[in-house]
Design a protein around this motif. Structure first.
Motif, short mmCIF file in Angstrom:
data_model
loop_
_atom_site.label_atom_id
_atom_site.label_comp_id
_atom_site.label_asym_id
_atom_site.label_seq_id
_atom_site.Cartn_x
_atom_site.Cartn_y
_atom_site.Cartn_z
N SER A 37 0.33 8.10 1.94
CA SER A 37 1.66 7.50 2.02
C SER A 37 1.96 7.04 3.44
O SER A 37 1.51 7.67 4.41
N SER A 44 8.90 5.04 -3.88
CA SER A 44 7.85 4.66 -4.84
C SER A 44 6.72 5.70 -4.85
O SER A 44 6.16 6.00 -5.92
N SER A 48 5.66 8.04 -8.05
CA SER A 48 4.30 8.03 -8.60
C SER A 48 3.68 9.42 -8.52
O SER A 48 2.92 9.81 -9.42
N LYS A 121 -5.16 3.74 -2.43
CA LYS A 121 -4.87 2.31 -2.33
C LYS A 121 -4.30 2.02 -0.95
O LYS A 121 -3.72 2.89 -0.32
N LYS A 122 -4.47 0.81 -0.52
CA LYS A 122 -3.84 0.42 0.73
C LYS A 122 -2.34 0.33 0.52
O LYS A 122 -1.86 0.08 -0.58
N SER A 123 -1.60 0.58 1.57
CA SER A 123 -0.15 0.50 1.49
C SER A 123 0.30 -0.88 1.04
O SER A 123 -0.29 -1.90 1.41
N ASP A 124 1.35 -0.91 0.23
CA ASP A 124 1.90 -2.19 -0.22
C ASP A 124 2.54 -2.97 0.93
O ASP A 124 2.68 -4.19 0.85
N ASP A 125 2.91 -2.28 1.98
CA ASP A 125 3.59 -2.91 3.11
C ASP A 125 2.68 -2.89 4.33
O ASP A 125 2.44 -1.83 4.90
N PRO A 126 2.14 -4.04 4.76
CA PRO A 126 1.23 -4.05 5.90
C PRO A 126 1.86 -3.55 7.20
O PRO A 126 1.17 -3.14 8.12
N ASN A 130 -0.70 3.47 5.40
CA ASN A 130 -0.80 4.89 5.10
C ASN A 130 -1.19 5.66 6.34
O ASN A 130 -2.00 5.22 7.15
N ASP A 137 -7.03 5.22 3.32
CA ASP A 137 -7.33 3.93 2.70
C ASP A 137 -8.80 3.81 2.31
O ASP A 137 -9.23 2.78 1.83
#
Length: 250
Positions: A37, A44, A48, A121-126, A130, A137
């Motif tokens: 995270s 989110s 999850s 997964k890579k963070s949704d926000d660059p 994480n 990652d």
């Protein structure tokens, strides 16, 4: 401030998940690999993780018991649950119990030998990667760490046993005895059944477990750089594999 121990229901998991991240992330290396995270932890990720926890529980309710401590003087609105006002849950433990006389079915195993870290997964926000030097990652790295983790379980936790799989306390309630209440619930269950108890202890939790009769079997430190050069800077996940010998029934 009376603290009350009880058996959890699924409705308690949202509160537990929120303070689980507050207790472990990002300082605990294993936690940030299993639950990658950004910081601060977004809603989110909380949502999850609640679903991951509930899925694992529902798949093995025969063996898993979640135990909680409540502060019955404090009410909270559970924003990740039904939104109703409830007693505040301030600590929780997940105990896995295999009683005497139970045998594995053909082809059944407690611990996998191969892991698919599909959660990585890579963070949704660059702008908010994480946390963890890139390790969170890297799916291949996390799979290696988890396979090392489960290998020790396969070797050591066989036959009747109890395992403390998760134990965490809301940081606002540290050093008030909640953790010891949760551990003693499980060791009491082990004594009732006459079986060994196990825990993979964080460095911060070892003193508590020692006070409840656990002894160190292995001080585990995983040095990924010796396995794969590109993992050299990923840190060294560590835990103490501890056992409490069986008492009670002969």
């Amino acid at each position: 401030m009376p603290l009350q121990l009880s058996i959890a229901t699924e409705d308690d998991i949202p509160q537990i998940t929120k303070f689980q991240f507050a207790a472990f992330h990002p300082e605990n290396r294993m936690h940030r690999l299993i639950y990658p995270s950004p910081l601060p932890v977004p809603d989110s990720i909380i949502s999850s993780t609640i679903q991951r926890t509930l899925k694992a529980w529902r798949e093995d309710k025969e063996h898993i018991t979640w135990v909680i401590i409540k502060d019955t003087d404090t009410k909270v609105k559970d924003l990740f649950g039904d939104g109703k006002e409830k007693d505040r849950v301030i600590a929780a433990a997940k105990w896995i119990i295999w009683p005497p006389g139970e045998t594995l079915k053909e082809g059944e195993t407690r611990w996998p030998d191969k892991i698919d870290a599909a959660w990585v997964k890579k963070s949704d926000d660059p702008e908010k990667p994480n946390f963890g030097n890139g390790a969170a990652d890297d799916k291949e790295y996390v799979e290696w760490v988890m396979e090392e983790f489960f290998e020790r379980r396969r070797e050591r936790i066989v036959g009747p046993a109890v395992l403390l799989d998760v134990c965490c306390t809301d940081p606002e309630y540290h050093r008030r005895g909640a953790g010891k209440m949760l551990v003693r619930w499980g060791t009491g269950k082990a004594d009732e059944l006459g079986v060994k108890a196990f825990v993979e202890a964080s460095p911060e939790g070892r003193r508590l477990y020692e006070s409840c009769g656990f002894m160190m079997v292995e001080d585990v430190v995983l040095r990924g750089g010796k396995v794969n050069k590109k993992w050299e800077e990923y840190g060294e996940p560590d835990w103490g594999f501890m056992v409490r010998e069986k008492r009670g029934k002969n």
